[in-house]
Design a protein around this motif. Sequence first.
Motif, short mmCIF file in Angstrom:
data_model
loop_
_atom_site.label_atom_id
_atom_site.label_comp_id
_atom_site.label_asym_id
_atom_site.label_seq_id
_atom_site.Cartn_x
_atom_site.Cartn_y
_atom_site.Cartn_z
N ALA A 1 92.97 66.45 -12.14
CA ALA A 1 93.00 65.16 -12.78
C ALA A 1 92.70 64.09 -11.65
CB ALA A 1 94.32 64.95 -13.32
N ASN A 2 91.81 63.30 -12.06
CA ASN A 2 91.30 62.29 -11.04
C ASN A 2 91.21 60.71 -12.04
OD1 ASN A 2 90.20 63.58 -8.38
ND2 ASN A 2 89.72 64.97 -10.26
N GLN A 3 91.98 59.64 -11.08
CA GLN A 3 91.59 58.27 -11.77
C GLN A 3 91.37 57.32 -10.49
OE1 GLN A 3 93.91 57.12 -14.98
NE2 GLN A 3 93.80 55.09 -14.64
N SER A 4 90.29 56.73 -10.67
CA SER A 4 89.62 55.63 -9.52
C SER A 4 90.29 54.26 -10.06
CB SER A 4 88.22 55.69 -9.18
OG SER A 4 87.92 55.22 -8.45
N ILE A 5 90.54 53.61 -9.09
CA ILE A 5 90.99 52.37 -9.49
C ILE A 5 90.33 51.41 -8.43
CG2 ILE A 5 92.90 50.77 -9.74
CD1 ILE A 5 94.61 53.13 -10.60
N SER A 6 89.62 50.24 -9.01
CA SER A 6 89.40 49.10 -8.12
C SER A 6 90.20 47.96 -8.27
CB SER A 6 87.85 48.66 -8.42
OG SER A 6 87.40 47.75 -7.90
N ILE A 7 90.82 47.40 -7.03
CA ILE A 7 91.60 46.35 -6.90
C ILE A 7 91.09 45.30 -6.14
CG2 ILE A 7 93.92 45.63 -6.46
CD1 ILE A 7 94.19 48.94 -6.11
N LYS A 8 90.87 43.95 -6.91
CA LYS A 8 90.35 42.93 -5.97
C LYS A 8 91.74 42.16 -5.23
CE LYS A 8 86.91 39.18 -6.19
NZ LYS A 8 85.74 38.66 -6.88
N VAL A 9 91.75 41.99 -4.16
CA VAL A 9 92.87 41.25 -3.40
C VAL A 9 92.10 39.73 -3.18
CG1 VAL A 9 94.48 40.85 -1.90
CG2 VAL A 9 93.86 43.34 -2.84
N ARG A 10 92.86 38.69 -3.69
CA ARG A 10 92.14 37.32 -3.57
C ARG A 10 92.99 36.59 -2.37
NH1 ARG A 10 88.83 35.96 -7.72
NH2 ARG A 10 88.89 37.44 -9.60
N ASN A 11 93.77 37.12 -1.87
CA ASN A 11 94.63 36.81 -0.57
C ASN A 11 94.61 37.77 0.45
OD1 ASN A 11 96.20 35.50 1.26
ND2 ASN A 11 97.95 34.90 -0.13
N LEU A 12 93.80 37.62 1.62
CA LEU A 12 93.74 38.57 2.67
C LEU A 12 95.16 38.96 3.39
CD1 LEU A 12 90.50 38.35 4.43
CD2 LEU A 12 90.72 39.87 2.15
N SER A 13 95.75 37.94 3.49
CA SER A 13 97.14 38.21 3.99
C SER A 13 98.18 39.16 3.19
CB SER A 13 97.82 36.85 4.15
OG SER A 13 98.41 36.29 2.89
N LYS A 14 97.92 39.37 2.20
CA LYS A 14 98.63 40.36 1.42
C LYS A 14 98.13 41.96 1.43
CE LYS A 14 100.19 37.58 -2.45
NZ LYS A 14 100.08 37.24 -4.06
N TYR A 15 96.95 42.03 2.29
CA TYR A 15 96.51 43.25 2.14
C TYR A 15 97.14 44.53 2.79
CZ TYR A 15 93.36 47.24 3.92
OH TYR A 15 92.80 48.31 4.20
N GLU A 16 97.80 44.27 3.72
CA GLU A 16 98.84 45.24 4.56
C GLU A 16 100.06 45.61 3.48
OE1 GLU A 16 97.64 46.85 7.28
OE2 GLU A 16 96.25 45.29 7.88
N ASP A 17 100.65 44.67 2.95
CA ASP A 17 101.56 44.98 1.91
C ASP A 17 101.29 45.74 0.84
OD1 ASP A 17 103.42 43.84 3.73
OD2 ASP A 17 103.28 41.85 2.76
N ILE A 18 100.08 45.47 0.30
CA ILE A 18 99.41 46.16 -0.90
C ILE A 18 98.78 47.54 -0.39
CG2 ILE A 18 97.40 46.13 -2.61
CD1 ILE A 18 97.98 43.16 -2.75
N MET A 19 98.41 47.75 0.66
CA MET A 19 97.97 48.89 0.95
C MET A 19 99.08 49.94 1.28
SD MET A 19 95.63 51.05 1.42
CE MET A 19 94.04 49.98 1.44
N ASN A 20 100.04 49.28 1.80
CA ASN A 20 101.27 50.33 2.25
C ASN A 20 102.02 50.63 0.77
OD1 ASN A 20 100.85 50.28 4.94
ND2 ASN A 20 102.08 48.54 5.08
N GLY A 21 102.04 49.56 -0.25
CA GLY A 21 102.72 49.85 -1.33
C GLY A 21 101.95 50.57 -2.17
N LEU A 22 100.68 50.62 -2.18
CA LEU A 22 99.93 51.71 -2.84
C LEU A 22 100.09 53.00 -2.48
CD1 LEU A 22 96.42 49.79 -2.97
CD2 LEU A 22 97.70 50.18 -4.81
N LEU A 23 100.23 53.19 -1.08
CA LEU A 23 100.57 54.77 -0.63
C LEU A 23 101.81 55.30 -1.09
CD1 LEU A 23 99.05 54.11 2.84
CD2 LEU A 23 98.02 55.32 0.90
N GLU A 24 102.97 54.46 -1.03
CA GLU A 24 104.28 54.72 -1.43
C GLU A 24 104.13 54.92 -3.03
OE1 GLU A 24 106.66 51.45 -0.38
OE2 GLU A 24 106.50 51.78 1.71
N SER A 25 103.43 54.29 -3.83
CA SER A 25 103.47 54.37 -5.34
C SER A 25 102.65 55.87 -5.70
CB SER A 25 102.40 53.38 -5.87
OG SER A 25 103.09 52.15 -5.86
N GLY A 26 101.80 56.46 -4.74
CA GLY A 26 101.42 57.93 -4.93
C GLY A 26 100.19 57.82 -4.98
N ILE A 27 99.21 56.78 -4.55
CA ILE A 27 97.63 57.17 -4.40
C ILE A 27 97.26 58.14 -3.23
CG2 ILE A 27 97.33 54.95 -5.29
CD1 ILE A 27 96.04 55.40 -1.98
#
Length: 229
Positions: free
Chosen positions: A105-131
């Motif tokens: 099973a595969n699902q691809s998601i596109s996420i637009k981040v409008r504040n680059l300062s949030k990139y690291e936190d969002i990426m780490n959170g995505l990994l912790e969420s299971g991507i």
Amino acid sequence: MKKTALVLILLITTIMNAQTPNPTSTVDVSGEGVVNVTPDEVTIRVRVENTGKNTTVVKQQNDRTVNDVLAFLRSMGIENKDVQTQYVNLQKNYEYNTKTYNYAANQSISIKVRNLSKYEDIMNGLLESGINRVDGVSFSSSEKTRLESQARKKAMLDAKQKATEYASALDQEIGKAASISEFQQINNGPQPMFRTSMMVESDASGGQQTLAPGEMEIKVRVNVSFYLY
């Protein structure tokens, strides 16, 4: 008297028409306008994948992870309009070594981040969420429309300068534009700084800078025909 006045009017009209240029020749040139800008937005493309022997179990595992990912993004203030499912896929695969079938099973998601300062936190959170796959990132500017307008003006000035140089070499002048067309590019957006498809096996460590947005170009090309006098 009236006849004399009519002849005089016709004579004046003829002289004026003779003095007014009526060009039929044109000089055709292209112009280019470029505006450089530091990107302030990034689009992240991630994927959730699960495999197993049972289609229902595999699909449920994928759905739970996707639900966690979407919940995390909402907690980070990412609006629904900036999160888009690219595709959902469930396929049956044959394993030659074991002579059995499994399901992916595969699902691809596109996420637009409008504040680059949030990139690291969002990426780490995505990994912790299971991507478990990152397909790439691409940069953009929130000022794209305004910058394109600037680039168009630069492109027109560039075209006018070229046409003037051609005409002056022939002791002629350019007049008004006869036609203007904009060169349509297939992809007028920013080019990705990196694009990769990698399997994520462990959580990323925090406190690091892993994004280099650099500088992007907003480029416009036009084709212009000027009357030649």
